[in-house]
Design a protein around this motif. Structure first.
Motif, mmCIF file in Angstrom:
data_model
loop_
_atom_site.group_PDB
_atom_site.id
_atom_site.type_symbol
_atom_site.label_atom_id
_atom_site.label_comp_id
_atom_site.label_asym_id
_atom_site.label_seq_id
_atom_site.Cartn_x
_atom_site.Cartn_y
_atom_site.Cartn_z
ATOM 1 N N GLU A 59 4.527 28.557 -2.744
ATOM 2 C CA GLU A 59 3.841 28.943 -2.060
ATOM 3 C C GLU A 59 2.253 29.908 -2.466
ATOM 4 O O GLU A 59 3.042 30.763 -3.133
ATOM 5 C CB GLU A 59 3.840 28.993 -0.607
ATOM 6 C CG GLU A 59 5.064 28.319 0.471
ATOM 7 C CD GLU A 59 3.923 27.051 0.694
ATOM 8 O OE1 GLU A 59 3.149 26.557 0.883
ATOM 9 O OE2 GLU A 59 4.846 25.784 -0.017
ATOM 10 N N GLY A 60 1.238 29.089 -1.960
ATOM 11 C CA GLY A 60 0.120 29.689 -3.285
ATOM 12 C C GLY A 60 -0.022 31.481 -2.222
ATOM 13 O O GLY A 60 0.621 31.629 -0.739
ATOM 14 N N LYS A 61 -0.022 32.735 -2.576
ATOM 15 C CA LYS A 61 -0.385 33.976 -2.204
ATOM 16 C C LYS A 61 -1.353 33.877 -1.072
ATOM 17 O O LYS A 61 -2.670 33.531 -1.613
ATOM 18 C CB LYS A 61 0.236 35.202 -2.995
ATOM 19 C CG LYS A 61 1.410 34.566 -3.781
ATOM 20 C CD LYS A 61 0.842 36.228 -4.181
ATOM 21 C CE LYS A 61 2.173 36.116 -5.647
ATOM 22 N NZ LYS A 61 2.780 37.275 -6.158
ATOM 23 N N VAL A 62 -1.289 34.851 -0.197
ATOM 24 C CA VAL A 62 -2.701 34.891 0.423
ATOM 25 C C VAL A 62 -3.059 36.234 -0.737
ATOM 26 O O VAL A 62 -3.029 37.306 -0.158
ATOM 27 C CB VAL A 62 -2.345 35.213 1.801
ATOM 28 C CG1 VAL A 62 -3.955 35.682 2.636
ATOM 29 C CG2 VAL A 62 -2.464 34.209 2.410
ATOM 30 N N LYS A 63 -4.415 36.212 -1.062
ATOM 31 C CA LYS A 63 -5.174 37.142 -1.541
ATOM 32 C C LYS A 63 -6.193 37.490 -1.147
ATOM 33 O O LYS A 63 -7.027 36.522 -0.019
ATOM 34 C CB LYS A 63 -5.442 36.954 -3.079
ATOM 35 C CG LYS A 63 -4.274 37.180 -3.267
ATOM 36 C CD LYS A 63 -3.559 38.054 -4.102
ATOM 37 C CE LYS A 63 -2.889 38.187 -5.236
ATOM 38 N NZ LYS A 63 -2.239 39.775 -5.526
ATOM 39 N N LYS A 64 -7.306 38.792 -1.130
ATOM 40 C CA LYS A 64 -8.831 38.780 -0.516
ATOM 41 C C LYS A 64 -9.749 39.132 -1.883
ATOM 42 O O LYS A 64 -9.003 39.350 -2.894
ATOM 43 C CB LYS A 64 -8.732 40.460 0.212
ATOM 44 C CG LYS A 64 -8.267 39.900 1.305
ATOM 45 C CD LYS A 64 -8.400 41.600 2.286
ATOM 46 C CE LYS A 64 -7.894 42.164 3.817
ATOM 47 N NZ LYS A 64 -8.353 43.267 3.982
ATOM 48 N N LYS A 69 -10.937 36.559 2.887
ATOM 49 C CA LYS A 69 -9.254 36.255 2.268
ATOM 50 C C LYS A 69 -8.998 35.097 2.264
ATOM 51 O O LYS A 69 -10.217 33.634 2.346
ATOM 52 C CB LYS A 69 -8.301 36.115 3.907
ATOM 53 C CG LYS A 69 -8.255 37.688 4.470
ATOM 54 C CD LYS A 69 -7.512 37.040 5.246
ATOM 55 C CE LYS A 69 -6.270 38.188 6.209
ATOM 56 N NZ LYS A 69 -5.356 38.069 6.352
ATOM 57 N N GLY A 70 -8.548 34.830 1.536
ATOM 58 C CA GLY A 70 -8.595 33.220 0.446
ATOM 59 C C GLY A 70 -6.752 32.645 -0.185
ATOM 60 O O GLY A 70 -5.799 33.430 0.277
ATOM 61 N N GLN A 71 -6.357 32.073 -0.470
ATOM 62 C CA GLN A 71 -5.590 31.462 -0.391
ATOM 63 C C GLN A 71 -5.276 30.403 -2.048
ATOM 64 O O GLN A 71 -6.266 29.532 -2.477
ATOM 65 C CB GLN A 71 -4.384 30.389 0.422
ATOM 66 C CG GLN A 71 -3.191 30.561 -0.227
ATOM 67 C CD GLN A 71 -2.691 29.414 1.342
ATOM 68 O OE1 GLN A 71 -2.800 29.179 1.859
ATOM 69 N NE2 GLN A 71 -1.293 28.825 1.202
ATOM 70 N N LYS A 72 -4.510 31.093 -2.642
ATOM 71 C CA LYS A 72 -3.819 30.830 -4.041
ATOM 72 C C LYS A 72 -3.296 29.036 -3.850
ATOM 73 O O LYS A 72 -2.734 28.929 -3.082
ATOM 74 C CB LYS A 72 -3.434 31.421 -5.371
ATOM 75 C CG LYS A 72 -4.241 32.619 -5.673
ATOM 76 C CD LYS A 72 -3.069 33.172 -6.961
ATOM 77 C CE LYS A 72 -3.643 34.823 -7.883
ATOM 78 N NZ LYS A 72 -3.109 35.287 -8.304
ATOM 79 N N SER A 74 -0.955 26.567 -4.530
ATOM 80 C CA SER A 74 0.843 25.735 -4.472
ATOM 81 C C SER A 74 0.770 25.295 -5.444
ATOM 82 O O SER A 74 -0.219 23.897 -5.753
ATOM 83 C CB SER A 74 1.175 25.458 -2.901
ATOM 84 O OG SER A 74 0.702 26.769 -1.647
#
Length: 93
Positions: A59-64, A69-72, A74
């Motif tokens: 699963e894609g990581k949640v990053k700032k 907030k965004g998500q990489k 998957s």
């Protein structure tokens, strides 16, 4: 039907390089491909029949990003066990 374009990359990390010494490739693919389709890709394009294939959905990581907030993305990761003495020449390090 899957083809070679479904393989995004071969992963080169510290863990994957130690696995590669034991004949296991770590392959990052698109999430839609299955074990059977990946096995057919290896047979068709590399003329190698894998002994075993294990899969993992990453699963894609949640990053700032600049406070937002965004998500990489998957992806699916496969551990492909190659037969003894076989390797892919174009991927050799």
């Amino acid at each position: 039907m899957a083809d070679i374009t479904d393989i995004k990359s071969i992963m080169y990390t510290e863990k994957s390089l130690t696995l590669q010494e034991n004949g296991v490739l770590v392959v990052q693919t698109s999430p839609k491909i299955s074990k059977h389709q990946l096995k057919e890709v290896f047979k068709e394009y590399f003329n190698i029949t894998p002994l075993r294939i294990n899969s993992l959905n990453q699963e894609g990581k949640v990053k700032k990003f600049r406070g937002v907030k965004g998500q990489k993305a998957s992806f699916k990761k496969f551990y492909v066990k190659l037969p003894e003495g076989k390797n892919i020449e174009s991927l050799a390090i």
